[in-house]
Every structure is written in C-alpha cells, then in structure tokens.
Design a protein around this motif. Structure first.
Motif, PDB file in Angstrom:
ATOM      1  N   TYR A 159     130.610   5.951  18.685  1.00  0.00           N
ATOM      2  CA  TYR A 159     131.813   5.162  18.433  1.00  0.00           C
ATOM      3  C   TYR A 159     131.955   4.835  16.945  1.00  0.00           C
ATOM      4  O   TYR A 159     133.062   4.881  16.384  1.00  0.00           O
ATOM      5  N   VAL A 160     130.845   4.507  16.289  1.00  0.00           N
ATOM      6  CA  VAL A 160     130.904   4.198  14.865  1.00  0.00           C
ATOM      7  C   VAL A 160     131.365   5.409  14.078  1.00  0.00           C
ATOM      8  O   VAL A 160     132.237   5.327  13.204  1.00  0.00           O
ATOM      9  N   ARG A 161     130.809   6.573  14.385  1.00  0.00           N
ATOM     10  CA  ARG A 161     131.155   7.780  13.631  1.00  0.00           C
ATOM     11  C   ARG A 161     132.543   8.292  13.971  1.00  0.00           C
ATOM     12  O   ARG A 161     133.146   9.012  13.176  1.00  0.00           O
ATOM     13  N   ALA A 162     133.043   7.925  15.149  1.00  0.00           N
ATOM     14  CA  ALA A 162     134.424   8.281  15.461  1.00  0.00           C
ATOM     15  C   ALA A 162     135.390   7.556  14.531  1.00  0.00           C
ATOM     16  O   ALA A 162     136.464   8.061  14.212  1.00  0.00           O
ATOM     17  N   TRP A 173     125.215  -4.476  16.831  1.00  0.00           N
ATOM     18  CA  TRP A 173     125.298  -5.465  17.908  1.00  0.00           C
ATOM     19  C   TRP A 173     126.367  -5.000  18.882  1.00  0.00           C
ATOM     20  O   TRP A 173     127.523  -4.763  18.496  1.00  0.00           O
ATOM     21  N   LEU A 174     125.993  -4.850  20.138  1.00  0.00           N
ATOM     22  CA  LEU A 174     126.893  -4.421  21.194  1.00  0.00           C
ATOM     23  C   LEU A 174     127.249  -5.633  22.045  1.00  0.00           C
ATOM     24  O   LEU A 174     126.362  -6.302  22.582  1.00  0.00           O
ATOM     25  N   TRP A 201     132.889  -4.776  22.561  1.00  0.00           N
ATOM     26  CA  TRP A 201     132.973  -4.827  21.109  1.00  0.00           C
ATOM     27  C   TRP A 201     131.735  -4.153  20.514  1.00  0.00           C
ATOM     28  O   TRP A 201     130.666  -4.136  21.118  1.00  0.00           O
ATOM     29  N   LEU A 202     131.890  -3.680  19.292  1.00  0.00           N
ATOM     30  CA  LEU A 202     130.764  -3.098  18.564  1.00  0.00           C
ATOM     31  C   LEU A 202     130.848  -3.526  17.107  1.00  0.00           C
ATOM     32  O   LEU A 202     131.870  -3.326  16.442  1.00  0.00           O
ATOM     33  N   TRP A 203     129.764  -4.124  16.624  1.00  0.00           N
ATOM     34  CA  TRP A 203     129.683  -4.522  15.218  1.00  0.00           C
ATOM     35  C   TRP A 203     128.485  -3.823  14.605  1.00  0.00           C
ATOM     36  O   TRP A 203     127.342  -4.060  14.980  1.00  0.00           O
ATOM     37  N   ALA A 204     128.765  -2.894  13.685  1.00  0.00           N
ATOM     38  CA  ALA A 204     127.714  -2.133  13.004  1.00  0.00           C
ATOM     39  C   ALA A 204     127.882  -2.337  11.510  1.00  0.00           C
ATOM     40  O   ALA A 204     128.632  -1.621  10.846  1.00  0.00           O
ATOM     41  N   PRO A 205     127.198  -3.327  10.929  1.00  0.00           N
ATOM     42  CA  PRO A 205     127.362  -3.622   9.506  1.00  0.00           C
ATOM     43  C   PRO A 205     126.795  -2.510   8.643  1.00  0.00           C
ATOM     44  O   PRO A 205     125.961  -1.720   9.102  1.00  0.00           O
ATOM     45  N   PRO A 206     127.218  -2.443   7.389  1.00  0.00           N
ATOM     46  CA  PRO A 206     126.648  -1.423   6.479  1.00  0.00           C
ATOM     47  C   PRO A 206     125.143  -1.625   6.337  1.00  0.00           C
ATOM     48  O   PRO A 206     124.643  -2.762   6.363  1.00  0.00           O
ATOM     49  N   PRO A 207     124.391  -0.522   6.187  1.00  0.00           N
ATOM     50  CA  PRO A 207     122.928  -0.649   6.088  1.00  0.00           C
ATOM     51  C   PRO A 207     122.435  -1.140   4.744  1.00  0.00           C
ATOM     52  O   PRO A 207     121.222  -1.224   4.534  1.00  0.00           O
ATOM     53  N   ASP A 208     123.357  -1.472   3.829  1.00  0.00           N
ATOM     54  CA  ASP A 208     122.916  -1.897   2.502  1.00  0.00           C
ATOM     55  C   ASP A 208     122.425  -3.344   2.470  1.00  0.00           C
ATOM     56  O   ASP A 208     121.962  -3.828   1.436  1.00  0.00           O
ATOM     57  N   SER A 217     124.209 -11.409  13.530  1.00  0.00           N
ATOM     58  CA  SER A 217     123.886 -11.898  14.863  1.00  0.00           C
ATOM     59  C   SER A 217     124.822 -13.022  15.279  1.00  0.00           C
ATOM     60  O   SER A 217     125.287 -13.081  16.435  1.00  0.00           O
ATOM     61  N   ARG A 218     125.154 -13.903  14.360  1.00  0.00           N
ATOM     62  CA  ARG A 218     126.073 -15.000  14.667  1.00  0.00           C
ATOM     63  C   ARG A 218     127.494 -14.477  14.856  1.00  0.00           C
ATOM     64  O   ARG A 218     128.254 -15.007  15.668  1.00  0.00           O
ATOM     65  N   LEU A 219     127.849 -13.429  14.113  1.00  0.00           N
ATOM     66  CA  LEU A 219     129.162 -12.816  14.300  1.00  0.00           C
ATOM     67  C   LEU A 219     129.272 -12.219  15.706  1.00  0.00           C
ATOM     68  O   LEU A 219     130.292 -12.382  16.383  1.00  0.00           O
ATOM     69  N   ALA A 220     128.228 -11.531  16.145  1.00  0.00           N
ATOM     70  CA  ALA A 220     128.229 -10.973  17.498  1.00  0.00           C
ATOM     71  C   ALA A 220     128.310 -12.086  18.537  1.00  0.00           C
ATOM     72  O   ALA A 220     128.988 -11.951  19.563  1.00  0.00           O
ATOM     73  N   GLN A 221     127.614 -13.189  18.267  1.00  0.00           N
ATOM     74  CA  GLN A 221     127.647 -14.329  19.186  1.00  0.00           C
ATOM     75  C   GLN A 221     129.070 -14.861  19.319  1.00  0.00           C
ATOM     76  O   GLN A 221     129.505 -15.228  20.415  1.00  0.00           O
TER      77      GLN A 221
END
Length: 934
Positions: A159-162, A173-174, A201-208, A217-221
């Motif tokens: 989903y992220v790469r789409a 965070w799923l 929902w899917l939250w995948a922050p940048p790896p930087d 984690s709080r955003l996913a919450q």
C-alpha cells in the motif's frame, strides 16, 4: 452533486491548513444515542435487527467520557509535530474528537459470554455504524491521504509503494477498522508482515527519524479513534492499485545452519540471524570432520555457537594417551549483526569462528545478505581458515601494514583470545544463494562458493578439494527439525541434522491446575456462604502453597502465603484474590497477598478489590483504567502478623513439617581423550521443617547407568585438586549422599536478609557458611556476601572427609540492567583452590523465565598454572519447569556447557542462595501485574 462535493473538499483543505475542526461537516449517519445505562450486549439484544452476521467490524463505541482525554492528545500531538510538519499537524487538528474506544469484538452473543470485554454504556455515549469501504487509507507525511483499493493478503508495504514507489519505510503503524493498532517492522524477517482490513488506516513515517517513533505511536493512537477514512478527506491520489513489490517478501525468510552450527549455507556463514530466544543443536559430517554444535540466540543481533569438531584423520594425542580416539577440538563462535536489511540495503554481520580455543579453525569474516522474493544472496570476505584461499590482499593493510601478515597461533592449551591474529593476513571472497521452493516451502536449495582451499596447516595436507563450489538441500521435516544433504569440495558427501526451538515461547496449558474461581461483579453476592476452612482450602489449591494466616478487619483481608514461588510466569496473585473476593464481606476494600519464603516475609501485594473486579467483569474505558495493585515490603508490625487472625495455621497446629520426592539426575564430561562420559541416576530428596525458618535437607542418589569406567585420563593440575577428581567421585560408590544440610533463613531488617547453613553441602564438600543480601523491593540491583569454611569429602560421598580445607567466599553485585532484559552478576573473592579473582556472569532473562547466560572467571592463577582452557568459562540455559509441565509449579532445569572442568576459578555449589529465595522482590515480579504475564 459535484459542486457540493467540490465545495466540501475545499472547506476541508482550508480547515486542515488553519487547524479548524470539520467535525460539523462529517456525516453522522447510522449514529445511535444511548439513553440508559446498560451493557453493550444488552443493547444489541434489544436491537436484534441492527446486527447481522459478519458485520462486527463496522460498529464503534463513542464514549462521552473519553472526548476530553482525546482532545488533549490531539492538541499535544499537533504541538509535537510542530512547524516542521505543519501540514500533518493541520490535518490532525482537522479531525474530529470522537471519544471512540477500541473493542476486541462487537458481537452481542460473544460479549455475553465474555463479560471482561463487554462495556457498560452510559447516557451521552453513542454507537456508530460505519459504512463499508473497499479502500485502505495511507496517511502521507504531507498531511494528505492516499486511497488504495484493498487487496486480500497484500502487505502494508504494498500500500505504501502504491502511493509512492520511492519510499522505503521501516516502522509503520496499522490501524484496523475496529480501532486495533498493530506496529509492523519491515526489517523483521522472522515474521510475516501484517495485513490491513478494508477501511483501515496506515501510517508509515519516513525512515529518516524526523518524526520520532513515540510521536508516530501517538498519531496512530489518535487515528484509531476515527474509524474508516471519510471519502471527503483531502485525497491526493485516488483509485491506486497495488503493483508487484520489488523489495521485501511477504512471507518470513527461512534460516538454517551450516556445517559449523551457525546460520549459513554449507561451509560459509551468512548475515542472517534466528529470532531472539532460539536455541539449537546440530550434528554434521563431511570427512574428515564431524561437528557437534549447540547455538543460542540471546538477542536478535547476537548469535553464539559452541561445541566440538572431531577430526578422524588424527589422534587426540600420543597413542598411549588416546588409544584410537580421534582428535576433538573445542571451539566457540560468535556473530554480530551490524545492521538489518531494508528495502534497498543488505543485512550485514561480522563474525569470529573459533575465537577462544586452540585456533586451529580460527577465522573472521564480514558478510552481507539481500533477499529477492524466495532468493537470498550472500557475499562475504574472510580471514584465516575460512579465507585461506587468499585471493586478495587484506584491505585493512591500507590502515596498517600489521594487518598484512597473520601470525601463527600458539595456544596448545586453548581458551585464550587469539586477538593478535584477528582480521589479519590475506583474504578470500565467499558467498552463495539460498532458494526456497515456492510450491514446497519446506525445501531449501543451497549453492555456495567456499573461500577455503583446504591447504592450511590445519588440514595437514590430507584434504583434496576438487572444486570450490558446494551444493546442498535442506528439508524442514518439522518446525523444529532440519535435515541436510550436500556435495562439498567436489568429492565429499555431507549430511547433518539440526534441532531448534524458540525457547522464549515455551508454554504449557495448565490443564491439571484446579479451575479458577469465577469473578463476580462488585456488589453482586456470590449466592453461597463459605466457611473459613473452605476459603483456606481453596486458597491453598489455587496457590499451590501453604496459607499461614488470614487476617481480617472491616476493610481489609490479608492472606499470608508461605513458599509461593512467584516467578514471572505464574499468575499467583490473581488466583488467590479471586478466592478472597468471592468469600470476603462487601465492606472489604483491599486484599493483601503477603509472600513469605521459609517463614520470612519477602513482599506484599495490596490489591484494590473494586478496581480488580471491574477489570475482570467489564470492559473499562481508558480513563477508568488504572493499576489495581501495589507491591510493598512486609514490615514487622503489619496487621497480618498481629493477634486476631481469622485463620492461623501455627495456632491450629496444622503446619506440614516434612515432604519428599523422587527424580532423575544427569552428569556428563565431554571434550577429553575419553570422549563422552555420562552418568544417569535416580534421586530421592526430602526436607523436614524444624521451624518455619529452619529446615533440614537430604538427597540420596543411585547411579543407574554410566560409562565412567572408561574414564582413563586424569588431567594434570598445578593447583589443589578441588574439582578434577571427577572420576573418583562418580565411580567410587553406586549409592551416595550428595547433600545433607541444615539451613536457617532470616530477616535482619527491611531489605536485609541472611542465610546460615552447615552439613554435607554438595557432592565434593562439607562444612558451614553464611550469606548476607541487601535487596530493596523492586530495585534493579542487590549486593550480597557469602563466607564458607569447607573440607573436601571422601570419594564415597558418605560422612568421611579428606585432608583438604579452605575458606572461600565472594562479594556479589546483582544488576538488572534494563537493557534487553540482561541480568549481570559480578562476583569477587576467593575460590576453592585458594585463588583470588572475579567472575562475570551475564544472562538474558525472557518473559517466560527462560534464561540464556554465559560466565567467565579470571583469577591470580596464570594460564599455564590453570592448564588446558586457560581460564574457567561456560554457557548455560535455564528453563523453568513451569513452561514444560501441565501443572503450575516451581523449580528450574539448568544445562551448562563448560569445555573442561579444571581446578582454577571453582566455586562451591550451594543448594540455597538468598537471591533465589527473595525472587518475589525482583523488579519484574514487583512491578508487573500477573494478568499481563504469559
């Protein structure tokens, strides 16, 4: 219609930028207001037409009492994102504060049978039935939302790469449609990546790392309070489709061991690791070598293997010493992962083979791995034995010319670090490929290029290598058993097998335990009166320990238990509190569980009865969840130790004084010219309490089966023979008395404990001693001192004594580091041979009580005086019986690998220690509720 939607979208975009809530614009369709207090299951029973089979995920509970806390979370989250992520912060501010509470399952009939998951609805709450959707919402760092059509079994990476094919996230965070949050790690190759349900929902922050994991984690919450994504969100990409993934595979990456007992191909290692907590044993044979290796994976990033290499082309030593026995070399290997694999980055590890030993097979290497679907490629560079092909100059020679030459290792006795040869000399490349058959995932195919040309002095010119290429196949017959066959060096058949298990996941259903007492809601009468004797009997059944006293007043009951082993894996407190909650009057507000060991108070757990009962009879709102217990020391003036007890075992004369049991014993010696020596015996052990804090212990042992009659070799020793008379102690008598001692345990004040003992303390020594321990309750550290005056016993292990006497003792610091559950023990003092030095013992303690550890002792005895091995060392695995048996109980089985038993650095094997007797003071036991433990 299009005009209305365009206007609404423009309003949302403006609201996101300005931080204005658009809650008023959200469609409140399918919302049901709650007008009376009742269970959720009761509400569904009154509205049967509103719930259809398979419709459980579409319902959400919005609790009015939770909106305030969620509003604070929203504000703090937006502030944490700050100006550097203003668009994302604006999006967060635009979301409504719903008061949603995630539920395990929204099904009326299931909730009726699971009251702990059935919430109580109150006036002001709402139940919302969300519309079904076929999309997954991917939140982007820009504050926009990308909608992707849901595909069954697709991983979150798809989903992220789409949405952005260039993104290579690690943590994500799923948020499932029912509000459950799952954290996924793209770098974890031991587990399949989780999947999302439609509407998630899917939250995948940048790896930087620009957005810290704590903020993510709080955003996913907070996203979990929203339900399925609203179609009116500011979509930037619509109707995206999932393409083929070029990066990490969906399925877990299989690992298997090589001929040397480490994760690898055949002769060569790879950068792969097994999951933390894995233990294994392997045997492999390719002439002229046979390998018997054990391995431990204490951490995800560290692997250790140890054992023996047998060389059939040479003898152990001179013919009069070894006869026809083959040479056996003891070795230990270690591999350290430098970094994990990412979507476009290989996994890299560095390793040392035979790092402590004679150095015959010493080698160092750096290796990288990258997986492409079912194909896993490895490429590495080796020094020493593994790199003896020597194709290239050492690249470290650019740093210093000292790295160009590899000095010969001169350690005939072994056991020393060969640090002067590490990463020195010419190098060779090695590598290969592992392929898992898609249609038969139990089969792995291996092909490798070996960096060893088998021309080194180690191989004595006896090995002819026709080809550097090796090929093999691994069949995973069971989840715990691998069988390997290969063709190596172009002329040799290899075969082997490997046993492996995730020790940290060992568990056993306690079907032989008595059924737990049902928990009734607060204020609901049990409907049956129970006498004090009934209560005590049930308490002892549940605890598996004696109840010494039950003290009762108007507001508090205190249960005093003696000998209740509260290891991390035992839900002791919950079991006995359930009994007290059933039988105590309604006025009782607190239930205390005082834990004694051998009559000495160790700790007390005080439980808030109402909170405890609510947590087990209803699904609490987050604002109502709080700790229901506190652990504290048991002071001498506590009410539980004063007159007026509801029950007193000692006053009633009901104390049980004696107990006995039967078991098995096993001892072994491996690594000398006599080969494997073992002894299997039957053990009868008993105990008699003279007082609660004073007891006598005895052990009677019968040798059943052994081969110590083949023990011909007595190793030379330059020290008093405090441990090397193994043959004599094992073979002199068939029936022996290893232990017969009297022990007293006492309390010298709060946090201070002492132990005194005397008699036949172990199979080789008799005498007397004492120990003192300072251990604050719930602290990560403790310090103790023991002093012993002992005399060596006769070989018959009767009452006779030999001439050798010694005073031995140590000061020990215990430190639970808090880093990866590591417990560190540092001991300094005098050992049995009169040598003085220090022992370092480090162990990883897993949640189920399994422990992986290693120790090393260095004293003022030189390596030459010590003899073969150079210094005392070993590796051990400790397994609680509780994880292996169908009934709750104490006790631990410990398996120790010590390459050789020598006289230097030897300690007295004491049967009882204060650190074990006071385990209820451990930081884990003191701070973790039983109900959260496995």
């Amino acid at each position: 219609m299009k005009l209305v939607f365009a206007a609404r979208r423009a309003h949302i975009l403006l609201a996101g930028l300005l931080g204005v809530s658009w809650a008023a614009c959200a469609d409140p369709a399918q919302t049901h207001a709650i007008s009376q207090t009742e269970r959720l299951s009761a509400w569904f029973e009154r509205h049967p037409s509103l719930q259809r089979p398979g419709d459980t995920a579409s319902w959400a509970w919005h609790a009015a009492s939770e909106r305030g806390g969620q509003a604070v979370l929203q504000r703090e989250l937006a502030e944490a994102l700050g100006a550097s992520h203003s668009a994302l912060a604006g999006f967060v501010r635009s979301l409504p504060v719903t008061g949603r509470v995630a539920l395990p399952l929204v099904d009326g009939r299931w909730l009726q049978t699971n009251p702990a998951a059935d919430p109580i609805l109150r006036e002001g709450d709402t139940l919302v039935r969300h519309a079904r959707t076929g999309d997954v919402a991917v939140l982007l760092p820009t504050g926009h939302v990308c909608r992707v059509s849901h595909q069954p079994s697709a991983t979150w990476l798809a989903y992220v790469r789409a949405c952005d094919p260039s993104v290579a996230p690690s943590l994500s965070w799923l948020i499932q449609p029912d509000g459950q949050v799952v954290t996924a790690d793209a770098l974890d190759r031991h587990a399949a990546q989780p999947v999302l349900a439609p509407g998630g929902w899917l939250w995948a922050p940048p790896p930087d790392g620009a957005i810290p994991p704590a903020v993510s984690s709080r955003l996913a919450q907070f996203l979990a309070t929203q339900g399925p994504a609203d179609p009116a969100y500011p979509w930037t990409l619509r109707d995206r489709r999932i393409a083929a993934e070029p990066g990490l595979p969906d399925a877990p990456l299989p690992t298997s061991v090589n001929d040397w007992g480490t994760v690898g191909l055949l002769q060569t290692p790879t950068a792969r690791m097994e999951p933390a907590g894995t233990a294994g044993l392997m045997f492999g044979r390719v002439l002229p070598y046979a390998h018997l290796k054990a391995r431990l994976q204490p951490f995800d990033w560290l692997s250790v293997s140890f054992g023996y290499v047998s060389a059939s082309d040479r003898l152990y030593g001179a013919e009069d010493l070894s006869g026809d026995r083959s040479y056996v070399d003891k070795s230990a290997d270690v591999k350290l992962r430098l970094w994990r694999e990412a979507a476009w980055r290989p996994q890299v590890a560095v390793g040392l083979r035979d790092l402590i030993g004679t150095g015959l097979f010493a080698s160092e290497y750096v290796v990288a791995n990258k997986a492409f679907g079912n194909l896993d490629l490895s490429l590495g560079m080796a020094w020493g034995y593994l790199g003896s092909r020597g194709q290239f100059r050492n690249p470290l020679g650019l740093v210093s010319s000292k790295f160009d030459e590899r000095p010969a290792i001169r350690s005939e006795s072994g056991g020393t670090l060969n640090s002067k040869s590490y990463f020195r000399g010419r190098t060779a490349l090695f590598g290969g490929v592992q392929y898992q058959l898609p249609s038969h995932p139990s089969w792995l195919l291996k092909l490798e290029y070996d960096g060893n040309d088998y021309r080194s002095p180690t191989d004595r010119g006896n090995i002819q290598a026709a080809s550097p290429w090796n090929v093999g196949v691994v069949y995973r017959a069971r989840s715990w058993l691998d069988l390997t066959v290969g063709f190596e060096r172009g002329n040799q058949i290899m075969f082997g097998f490997s046993l492996h298990e995730r020790m940290n996941r060992l568990d056993m259903i306690k079907f032989l335990d008595p059924p737990r007492v049902p928990v009734r809601p607060v204020g609901v009468a049990s409907g049956q009166a129970h006498s004090v004797s009934d209560t005590v009997a049930e308490l002892e059944r549940q605890a598996g320990a004696a109840v010494k006293r039950v003290h009762a007043d108007d507001v508090r009951w205190t249960l005093v238990l003696d000998g209740a082993d509260r290891g991390a894996q035992r839900p002791l407190v919950d079991k006995v509190v359930a009994v007290a909650h059933r039988d105590a009057p309604a006025t009782v507000q607190t239930i205390g569980v005082a834990l004694e060991e051998r009559g000495v108070p160790v700790a007390e757990v005080a439980v808030d009865r109402a909170q405890w009962a609510r947590e087990r009879t209803e699904f609490l709102r987050p604002s109502e969840r709080q700790t229901d217990r506190v652990t504290r020391p048991v002071a001498a003036g506590d009410a539980a130790r004063q007159p007026g007890n509801l029950y007193d075992r000692d006053a009633a004369g009901l104390g049980q004084r004696g107990r006995a049991g039967l078991g098995l014993s096993y001892a072994q010696s491996l690594g000398g010219p006599d080969g494997l020596l073992f002894s299997l015996g039957a053990v009868a052990q008993g105990e008699y309490r003279l007082r609660d804090d004073l007891w006598a212990t005895g052990v009677l042992q019968l040798r059943l089966l052994d081969n110590y009659d083949k023990f011909d070799y007595t190793a030379p020793s330059n020290l008093p023979r405090v441990r090397t008379f193994i043959r004599e102690y094992q073979t002199d008598r068939r029936v022996t008395v290893p232990v017969a001692q009297v022990t007293h345990f006492g309390e010298a004040g709060q946090n201070h404990f002492y132990l005194a003992y005397g008699g036949l303390l172990e199979s080789m020594y008799a005498g007397a001693g004492a120990e003192y321990l300072y251990r604050p309750l719930g602290s990560r550290w403790a310090v103790g001192v023991d002093v012993n005056r002992v005399q060596q016993r006769e070989f018959s292990q009767g009452l006779g004594l030999r001439d050798y006497k010694v005073t031995t003792g140590h000061t020990t610091l215990y430190w639970d580091t808090g880093f990866e559950d590591v417990l560190l023990r540092l001991s300094a003092g005098r050992y049995l041979a009169g040598d003085v030095g220090m022992t370092v013992d480090a162990s990883r303690v897993f949640a189920n009580g399994v422990r992986f550890g290693a120790y090393a002792t260095k004293t003022d005895v030189s390596a030459a005086q010590f003899g073969e091995g150079s210094f005392d060392k070993g590796i051990y695995v400790s397994i609680p019986f509780d994880v292996m048996l169908p009934r709750t109980g104490g006790g631990t089985a410990t398996v120790t690998y010590a390459p050789l038993i020598r006289d230097g650095g030897a300690r007295l094997n004491r049967r009882f220690t204060l650190y074990d007797l006071t385990r209820s003071r451990d930081v884990r036991a003191a701070s973790t509720p039983d109900s959260t433990l496995p």
